[in-house]
Design a protein around this motif. Structure first.
Motif, PDB file in Angstrom:
ATOM      1  N   GLU A 109       0.824  -1.231   0.047  1.00 47.01           N
ATOM      2  CA  GLU A 109      -0.037  -0.024  -0.079  1.00 47.01           C
ATOM      3  C   GLU A 109       0.854   1.287  -0.002  1.00 47.01           C
ATOM      4  O   GLU A 109       0.544   2.322  -0.755  1.00 47.01           O
ATOM      5  CB  GLU A 109      -1.110   0.160   1.170  1.00 47.01           C
ATOM      6  CG  GLU A 109      -1.875   1.143   1.421  1.00 47.01           C
ATOM      7  CD  GLU A 109      -2.983   0.954   2.141  1.00 47.01           C
ATOM      8  OE1 GLU A 109      -3.677   1.939   2.545  1.00 47.01           O
ATOM      9  OE2 GLU A 109      -3.087   0.246   3.080  1.00 47.01           O
ATOM     10  N   VAL A 113       0.651   4.283  -2.938  1.00 43.53           N
ATOM     11  CA  VAL A 113       0.471   5.613  -2.302  1.00 43.53           C
ATOM     12  C   VAL A 113       1.421   6.523  -3.202  1.00 43.53           C
ATOM     13  O   VAL A 113       1.258   7.672  -3.449  1.00 43.53           O
ATOM     14  CB  VAL A 113       0.243   5.864  -0.840  1.00 43.53           C
ATOM     15  CG1 VAL A 113       0.317   7.307  -0.469  1.00 43.53           C
ATOM     16  CG2 VAL A 113      -0.814   5.109  -0.229  1.00 43.53           C
ATOM     17  N   SER A 173      -7.133   6.566  -9.012  1.00 42.32           N
ATOM     18  CA  SER A 173      -7.224   5.412  -8.197  1.00 42.32           C
ATOM     19  C   SER A 173      -6.583   4.315  -8.097  1.00 42.32           C
ATOM     20  O   SER A 173      -6.272   3.913  -9.532  1.00 42.32           O
ATOM     21  CB  SER A 173      -8.961   5.465  -8.488  1.00 42.32           C
ATOM     22  OG  SER A 173      -9.463   4.272  -7.476  1.00 42.32           O
ATOM     23  N   ASN A 177      -7.143   3.471  -2.651  1.00 38.62           N
ATOM     24  CA  ASN A 177      -6.263   4.807  -2.435  1.00 38.62           C
ATOM     25  C   ASN A 177      -6.803   5.707  -3.797  1.00 38.62           C
ATOM     26  O   ASN A 177      -6.464   5.360  -4.830  1.00 38.62           O
ATOM     27  CB  ASN A 177      -4.735   4.435  -2.376  1.00 38.62           C
ATOM     28  CG  ASN A 177      -4.362   3.651  -1.204  1.00 38.62           C
ATOM     29  OD1 ASN A 177      -4.454   4.098  -0.093  1.00 38.62           O
ATOM     30  ND2 ASN A 177      -4.072   2.182  -1.562  1.00 38.62           N
ATOM     31  N   THR A 178      -6.869   6.953  -3.227  1.00 38.67           N
ATOM     32  CA  THR A 178      -7.226   7.865  -4.537  1.00 38.67           C
ATOM     33  C   THR A 178      -6.342   9.181  -4.236  1.00 38.67           C
ATOM     34  O   THR A 178      -6.136   9.602  -2.862  1.00 38.67           O
ATOM     35  CB  THR A 178      -8.697   8.416  -4.705  1.00 38.67           C
ATOM     36  OG1 THR A 178      -9.033   9.047  -3.323  1.00 38.67           O
ATOM     37  CG2 THR A 178      -9.456   7.164  -4.766  1.00 38.67           C
TER      38      THR A 178
END
Length: 210
Positions: A109, A113, A173, A177-178
């Motif tokens: 993740e 990000v 996106s 997460n965006t």
């Protein structure tokens, strides 16, 4: 001159397939649950689950509408209006639009990000496809949304800006997460136009000298 944008047929087929499978399972589940309550003569819960069945039934036709596989343009921008599927929108009725580019996630993740953050300030690749939400006001003044999925997101964004739509956003996106893009398409388009005019001017002067 009209600018046409097409859907990713394979992507739309996958979306349709997923929607049909998911909603079919929901229908089977709700009908099965309703049958259990009918057998117990519990009419209140029976009616509740039967009514709940309507939701997935209505979702399947919308999946066919939102994800066409006919190969025709799903978004057309002319000098006066925007055609989304079979709906024509005048410039004065469009309040804004949002483009969403979905990227494959990284292994972790944190890496995902970081990747999204790197995309925040740069001009996206013209090969990207993505979702397009156009917000407009209907004849009663109520704000509504029309959806399409196009191959060339950058081209579609620039076509709508060139038409005169002032409010827009681009979102990247990846999984949950965006990140919202801060890239200024208007300035970029203006700079490229100026560079082209300057280049054309130099060519004209060269011809005159020859």
């Amino acid at each position: 001159m009209a600018k046409e944008f097409f859907a990713d047929i394979e992507y739309n087929r996958q979306k349709r397939r997923s929607a049909i499978i998911l909603n079919s399972l929901l229908i089977v589940l709700t009908v099965g649950t309703a049958s259990i309550f009918i057998a117990k003569r519990d009419w209140v819960f029976s009616a509740f689950f039967l009514l709940f069945t309507i939701i997935p039934m209505l979702t399947i036709p919308s999946a066919y509408k939102n994800f066409p596989v006919h190969g025709k343009p799903v978004l057309t921008v002319t000098d006066k209006e925007v055609l989304v599927m079979d709906m024509a929108l005048k410039l004065k009725d469009i309040s804004s639009f949002k483009a969403i580019i979905t990227l494959p996630p990284c292994k972790t993740e944190l890496e995902t990000v970081k990747m999204l953050e790197e995309f925040r300030d740069i001009r996206p690749d013209e090969a990207f496809d993505g979702d397009f939400d156009i917000y407009y006001y209907n004849e009663k003044g109520k704000k509504q949304t029309v959806f399409s999925h196009v191959k060339n997101v950058v081209g579609a964004i620039e076509a709508l800006i060139e038409l005169g739509v002032k409010n827009y956003s681009l979102v990247y996106s990846a999984k949950k997460n965006t990140v919202k893009s801060t890239f200024d398409f208007k300035s970029d388009m203006a700079n490229r136009r100026q560079a082209e005019m300057s280049k054309a001017g130099k060519k004209s002067k060269t011809k005159q000298l020859i």
